[in-house]
Design a protein around this motif. Structure first.
Motif, PDB file in Angstrom:
ATOM      1  N   LYS A 149      45.838  29.412  45.292  1.00 26.19           N
ATOM      2  CA  LYS A 149      46.111  29.700  46.697  1.00 26.19           C
ATOM      3  C   LYS A 149      45.200  30.806  47.216  1.00 26.19           C
ATOM      4  O   LYS A 149      44.693  30.728  48.352  1.00 26.19           O
ATOM      5  CB  LYS A 149      47.580  30.116  46.852  1.00 26.19           C
ATOM      6  CG  LYS A 149      48.050  30.192  48.297  1.00 26.19           C
ATOM      7  CD  LYS A 149      48.102  28.826  48.942  1.00 26.19           C
ATOM      8  CE  LYS A 149      48.691  28.875  50.341  1.00 26.19           C
ATOM      9  NZ  LYS A 149      48.694  27.545  50.983  1.00 26.19           N
ATOM     10  N   CYS A 150      44.953  31.816  46.412  1.00 28.94           N
ATOM     11  CA  CYS A 150      44.039  32.890  46.809  1.00 28.94           C
ATOM     12  C   CYS A 150      42.634  32.345  47.059  1.00 28.94           C
ATOM     13  O   CYS A 150      41.969  32.714  48.047  1.00 28.94           O
ATOM     14  CB  CYS A 150      43.998  33.974  45.731  1.00 28.94           C
ATOM     15  SG  CYS A 150      45.472  35.012  45.635  1.00 28.94           S
ATOM     16  N   ALA A 151      42.163  31.491  46.168  1.00 30.77           N
ATOM     17  CA  ALA A 151      40.822  30.913  46.325  1.00 30.77           C
ATOM     18  C   ALA A 151      40.720  30.074  47.594  1.00 30.77           C
ATOM     19  O   ALA A 151      39.703  30.107  48.305  1.00 30.77           O
ATOM     20  CB  ALA A 151      40.475  30.077  45.101  1.00 30.77           C
ATOM     21  N   LYS A 152      41.773  29.354  47.914  1.00 32.66           N
ATOM     22  CA  LYS A 152      41.752  28.503  49.113  1.00 32.66           C
ATOM     23  C   LYS A 152      41.881  29.337  50.392  1.00 32.66           C
ATOM     24  O   LYS A 152      41.269  29.019  51.421  1.00 32.66           O
ATOM     25  CB  LYS A 152      42.860  27.454  49.040  1.00 32.66           C
ATOM     26  CG  LYS A 152      42.644  26.426  47.932  1.00 32.66           C
ATOM     27  CD  LYS A 152      43.669  25.331  47.956  1.00 32.66           C
ATOM     28  CE  LYS A 152      43.476  24.382  49.117  1.00 32.66           C
ATOM     29  NZ  LYS A 152      44.377  23.211  49.026  1.00 32.66           N
ATOM     30  N   LEU A 153      42.679  30.390  50.343  1.00 34.48           N
ATOM     31  CA  LEU A 153      42.776  31.275  51.501  1.00 34.48           C
ATOM     32  C   LEU A 153      41.434  31.939  51.804  1.00 34.48           C
ATOM     33  O   LEU A 153      41.117  32.229  52.967  1.00 34.48           O
ATOM     34  CB  LEU A 153      43.839  32.354  51.258  1.00 34.48           C
ATOM     35  CG  LEU A 153      45.304  31.899  51.310  1.00 34.48           C
ATOM     36  CD1 LEU A 153      46.229  33.038  50.883  1.00 34.48           C
ATOM     37  CD2 LEU A 153      45.665  31.420  52.712  1.00 34.48           C
ATOM     38  N   ALA A 154      40.652  32.174  50.755  1.00 29.73           N
ATOM     39  CA  ALA A 154      39.318  32.763  50.931  1.00 29.73           C
ATOM     40  C   ALA A 154      38.286  31.725  51.377  1.00 29.73           C
ATOM     41  O   ALA A 154      37.123  32.067  51.570  1.00 29.73           O
ATOM     42  CB  ALA A 154      38.865  33.404  49.630  1.00 29.73           C
ATOM     43  N   MET A 162      37.319  36.991  45.232  1.00 27.48           N
ATOM     44  CA  MET A 162      37.457  38.116  44.308  1.00 27.48           C
ATOM     45  C   MET A 162      38.464  39.135  44.824  1.00 27.48           C
ATOM     46  O   MET A 162      39.353  39.587  44.077  1.00 27.48           O
ATOM     47  CB  MET A 162      36.099  38.796  44.088  1.00 27.48           C
ATOM     48  CG  MET A 162      36.176  40.035  43.199  1.00 27.48           C
ATOM     49  SD  MET A 162      34.600  40.893  43.028  1.00 27.48           S
ATOM     50  CE  MET A 162      33.788  39.829  41.841  1.00 27.48           C
ATOM     51  N   ILE A 163      38.356  39.493  46.111  1.00 26.32           N
ATOM     52  CA  ILE A 163      39.247  40.505  46.678  1.00 26.32           C
ATOM     53  C   ILE A 163      40.697  40.033  46.625  1.00 26.32           C
ATOM     54  O   ILE A 163      41.608  40.793  46.243  1.00 26.32           O
ATOM     55  CB  ILE A 163      38.851  40.832  48.132  1.00 26.32           C
ATOM     56  CG1 ILE A 163      37.430  41.411  48.191  1.00 26.32           C
ATOM     57  CG2 ILE A 163      39.846  41.804  48.747  1.00 26.32           C
ATOM     58  CD1 ILE A 163      37.236  42.679  47.424  1.00 26.32           C
ATOM     59  N   LEU A 164      40.945  38.784  46.986  1.00 24.33           N
ATOM     60  CA  LEU A 164      42.313  38.266  46.976  1.00 24.33           C
ATOM     61  C   LEU A 164      42.869  38.186  45.557  1.00 24.33           C
ATOM     62  O   LEU A 164      44.035  38.513  45.318  1.00 24.33           O
ATOM     63  CB  LEU A 164      42.368  36.891  47.647  1.00 24.33           C
ATOM     64  CG  LEU A 164      42.230  36.906  49.175  1.00 24.33           C
ATOM     65  CD1 LEU A 164      42.164  35.485  49.713  1.00 24.33           C
ATOM     66  CD2 LEU A 164      43.401  37.645  49.812  1.00 24.33           C
ATOM     67  N   ALA A 168      46.074  40.188  44.145  1.00 26.51           N
ATOM     68  CA  ALA A 168      47.160  39.436  43.499  1.00 26.51           C
ATOM     69  C   ALA A 168      47.419  39.966  42.096  1.00 26.51           C
ATOM     70  O   ALA A 168      48.581  40.129  41.666  1.00 26.51           O
ATOM     71  CB  ALA A 168      46.806  37.949  43.443  1.00 26.51           C
ATOM     72  N   THR A 169      46.345  40.269  41.372  1.00 27.62           N
ATOM     73  CA  THR A 169      46.484  40.815  40.015  1.00 27.62           C
ATOM     74  C   THR A 169      47.171  42.163  40.036  1.00 27.62           C
ATOM     75  O   THR A 169      48.047  42.451  39.201  1.00 27.62           O
ATOM     76  CB  THR A 169      45.090  40.945  39.352  1.00 27.62           C
ATOM     77  OG1 THR A 169      44.456  39.672  39.319  1.00 27.62           O
ATOM     78  CG2 THR A 169      45.212  41.491  37.945  1.00 27.62           C
ATOM     79  N   LEU A 204      36.437  38.735  36.209  1.00 28.48           N
ATOM     80  CA  LEU A 204      37.350  39.163  35.146  1.00 28.48           C
ATOM     81  C   LEU A 204      37.416  40.682  35.030  1.00 28.48           C
ATOM     82  O   LEU A 204      38.489  41.261  34.836  1.00 28.48           O
ATOM     83  CB  LEU A 204      36.928  38.550  33.815  1.00 28.48           C
ATOM     84  CG  LEU A 204      37.063  37.033  33.685  1.00 28.48           C
ATOM     85  CD1 LEU A 204      36.480  36.555  32.365  1.00 28.48           C
ATOM     86  CD2 LEU A 204      38.525  36.611  33.803  1.00 28.48           C
ATOM     87  N   MET A 205      36.256  41.338  35.144  1.00 29.79           N
ATOM     88  CA  MET A 205      36.252  42.796  35.067  1.00 29.79           C
ATOM     89  C   MET A 205      36.990  43.423  36.247  1.00 29.79           C
ATOM     90  O   MET A 205      37.757  44.380  36.082  1.00 29.79           O
ATOM     91  CB  MET A 205      34.808  43.313  35.038  1.00 29.79           C
ATOM     92  CG  MET A 205      34.029  42.981  33.779  1.00 29.79           C
ATOM     93  SD  MET A 205      34.721  43.755  32.282  1.00 29.79           S
ATOM     94  CE  MET A 205      35.585  42.360  31.570  1.00 29.79           C
ATOM     95  N   ALA A 206      36.761  42.877  37.438  1.00 34.75           N
ATOM     96  CA  ALA A 206      37.443  43.408  38.618  1.00 34.75           C
ATOM     97  C   ALA A 206      38.955  43.242  38.487  1.00 34.75           C
ATOM     98  O   ALA A 206      39.730  44.139  38.852  1.00 34.75           O
ATOM     99  CB  ALA A 206      36.937  42.714  39.870  1.00 34.75           C
ATOM    100  N   GLU A 207      39.397  42.111  37.969  1.00 35.72           N
ATOM    101  CA  GLU A 207      40.830  41.875  37.779  1.00 35.72           C
ATOM    102  C   GLU A 207      41.418  42.791  36.711  1.00 35.72           C
ATOM    103  O   GLU A 207      42.558  43.263  36.843  1.00 35.72           O
ATOM    104  CB  GLU A 207      41.066  40.413  37.407  1.00 35.72           C
ATOM    105  CG  GLU A 207      40.833  39.453  38.554  1.00 35.72           C
ATOM    106  CD  GLU A 207      40.787  38.002  38.108  1.00 35.72           C
ATOM    107  OE1 GLU A 207      40.592  37.137  38.970  1.00 35.72           O
ATOM    108  OE2 GLU A 207      40.943  37.744  36.890  1.00 35.72           O
ATOM    109  N   THR A 208      40.652  43.056  35.673  1.00 41.37           N
ATOM    110  CA  THR A 208      41.136  43.951  34.612  1.00 41.37           C
ATOM    111  C   THR A 208      41.349  45.356  35.151  1.00 41.37           C
ATOM    112  O   THR A 208      42.382  45.991  34.884  1.00 41.37           O
ATOM    113  CB  THR A 208      40.125  43.992  33.447  1.00 41.37           C
ATOM    114  OG1 THR A 208      39.912  42.676  32.959  1.00 41.37           O
ATOM    115  CG2 THR A 208      40.630  44.866  32.322  1.00 41.37           C
ATOM    116  N   MET A 209      40.353  45.855  35.906  1.00 44.20           N
ATOM    117  CA  MET A 209      40.508  47.177  36.518  1.00 44.20           C
ATOM    118  C   MET A 209      41.713  47.189  37.455  1.00 44.20           C
ATOM    119  O   MET A 209      42.498  48.139  37.484  1.00 44.20           O
ATOM    120  CB  MET A 209      39.246  47.556  37.311  1.00 44.20           C
ATOM    121  CG  MET A 209      37.951  47.468  36.531  1.00 44.20           C
ATOM    122  SD  MET A 209      37.891  48.624  35.145  1.00 44.20           S
ATOM    123  CE  MET A 209      36.858  47.727  33.989  1.00 44.20           C
ATOM    124  N   ALA A 210      41.876  46.115  38.226  1.00 46.61           N
ATOM    125  CA  ALA A 210      42.993  46.036  39.171  1.00 46.61           C
ATOM    126  C   ALA A 210      44.341  45.994  38.452  1.00 46.61           C
ATOM    127  O   ALA A 210      45.332  46.550  38.936  1.00 46.61           O
ATOM    128  CB  ALA A 210      42.841  44.805  40.058  1.00 46.61           C
TER     129      ALA A 210
END
Length: 501
Positions: A149-154, A162-164, A168-169, A204-210
């Motif tokens: 859903k995040c990918a489709k909203l973007a 990436m931001i969404l 979410a993460t 993946l790195m951005a999500e890990t930091m988040a």
């Protein structure tokens, strides 16, 4: 003999932490070995007649003597008119009741096995309960739905996706735990990145930091917070009120930095974007029946966490009640659900608590506390900032969970021995919030800093994308430095608002 046991305990403690950090042996195995040695040589158990047993007996005896002396003084100061047998009997009954309660508690403690004496089962069972709940929800396809859903909203634009996904993460990590969130979100992220034709590692790195940043916001979001909350008696609502607003600000600034850095580095064709828009997020939901029931139970559990401090319940009671209710309502194989609990993580925590108790029993923690006492004459703000930055560095090197398990004992002792903190609840909280921020945010700095980091790298390698220790530093160090600067500003502002004077 005291010197001998001090060095034995110190060698076991330091050696275990070195073994954990080296990753030559699985961290759970290393921790269990260290805990076993502590139980063999340092910690008194039910069959021992160690100092702990004697001290407990002395406490009961001293308390009983004190109560009797108090009663005798009361008798002597009573006037004849007031000295009624019923009043005197009440005093004696109260003394007898208090003495009996203390003796009973000491007796129950002496019968506990060594694991029950020295492990913090509030933390362990809170983790176990949340693991069960998350595993039940993950089987419904909910988290895959969120990612698609995040990918489709973007609309298939990489930087927006990436931001969404990052937000979410972060939100999921605040209410689940960061390791579980990464396990659920990372595989779908790989799918989305492959569909877009962009490198998945930045995602993946951005999500890990988040996940590490978002997990800082609540009591249950990151394991170090559970440990701190248990020792400092800070409940879910306290973390949510004091840290969550700040973490939202950090996440907004982090997302702005991601946008500035990656917006011109990621381009995709219209055809690739169209492929993303064709994905059906509804198809990801595989069990709507359990999604509804499990979702309601999760909502009730979160409400339970919000009020647990007010009603006098420990977090573990709320988590295990939620897990039991979910198992009762959702038609799942209970044995299979229990198998999916991360037992290695739970045993790692139990062993760490025993290891730290051993270090405390042999006198190592007292030595470390003596070092901290050198800062006793410094200002409160300086002490908190020094401990924060030192803890962030140590968390990055040692792993934030391992470091926090040891550090909370030292900080609690330091607070008790330092008048500036002992006499001010606001200053105590300032130090605890500073510690929570530093160990959670400091875990982003290196590959071994947080468990979520290792999980992400493992998933990436299984899919053919290798991330080395030095490569992780390139992503993690700037994020850690930036977030720690923000955390320091927050602590400074908080000090001048609540603690000055």
């Amino acid at each position: 003999m005291e010197t001998l046991w001090f060095w034995v305990g110190t060698i076991v403690f330091v050696g275990t932490y070195v073994l954990i950090a080296s990753e030559k042996v699985h961290k759970t195995v290393a921790a269990l070995l260290g805990a076993s040695l502590m139980m063999f040589f340092i910690l008194p158990g039910p069959s021992h007649s160690g100092e702990g047993h004697e001290s407990r007996e002395n406490v009961v005896t001293e308390q009983a003597v004190s109560d009797v002396e108090t009663a005798e003084q009361a008798k002597m100061t009573e006037s004849p008119a007031d000295s009624q047998p019923s009043a005197l009997q009440k005093v004696e009954d109260a003394i007898s009741h208090a003495d009996g309660n203390m003796a009973e508690k000491a007796g129950r403690y002496d019968k506990l096995d060594t694991f029950a004496r020295y492990s913090n089962f509030d933390v362990v069972f809170t983790l176990a309960g949340m693991m069960l709940l998350v595993n039940l929800l993950s089987g419904t396809g909910l988290f895959q739905y969120v990612a698609i859903k995040c990918a489709k909203l973007a609309k298939g634009l990489p930087i927006r996706t990436m931001i969404l996904l990052v937000f979410a993460t972060a939100v999921l990590s605040a209410f689940l735990d960061n390791v579980t969130t990464i396990l659920l979100v990372a595989p779908v992220t790989l799918l989305v990145a492959n569909e877009l034709g962009v490198p998945p590692i930045p995602f993946l790195m951005a999500e890990t930091m988040a996940s590490n940043i978002g997990g800082t916001a609540t009591l249950i979001g990151d394991p170090p917070n559970l440990i701190i909350g248990s020792v400092a008696q800070l409940d879910f609502a306290a973390f949510l009120i004091n840290l969550a607003p700040f973490i939202v600000v950090v996440m907004i600034l982090y997302s702005i930095c991601l946008w500035v850095y990656y917006s011109k580095r990621m381009k995709v064709t219209v055809e690739k974007r169209a492929l993303i828009m064709e994905l059906d997020e509804n198809a990801a939901i595989t069990d709507r029946h359990n999604l509804r029931r499990g979702g309601i139970v999760m909502l009730l559990t979160i409400i339970g966490f919000l009020v647990h401090g007010a009603v006098g319940l420990q977090p573990c009671v709320v988590a295990m009640a939620g897990a039991a209710l979910a198992l009762a309502l959702c038609k799942v194989d209970v044995d299979h659900a229990l198998e999916k609990i991360e037992w290695s993580t739970l045993f790692f925590f139990m062993a760490l608590f025993i290891l730290v108790c051993g270090a405390e029993q042999c006198g190592l923690m007292a030595k470390i506390d003596n070092v901290l006492q050198l800062m006793g004459g410094w200002s409160v703000l300086t002490i908190v900032l020094v401990i924060m930055w030192g803890s962030a560095l140590a968390a990055a090197v040692m792993n934030n969970v391992s470091f926090t398990a040891a550090m909370v004992t030292v900080v609690a002792s330091f607070i008790a021995a330092t008048p500036a903190f002992r006499d001010s609840v606001e200053c105590q909280h300032l130090l605890w919030w500073g510690l929570a921020l530093s160990v959670c945010l400091g875990g982003n700095a290196s590959l071994v800093g947080a468990a979520a980091n290792l999980v992400t790298v493992g998933i990436a390698e299984k899919n053919g994308y290798k991330v080395s220790f030095s490569q992780f530093l390139v992503y993690g160090v700037p994020v850690t430095l930036g977030s720690m600067v923000l955390a320091s500003i927050y602590i400074i502002v908080r000090y001048y608002l609540y603690c000055q004077g």
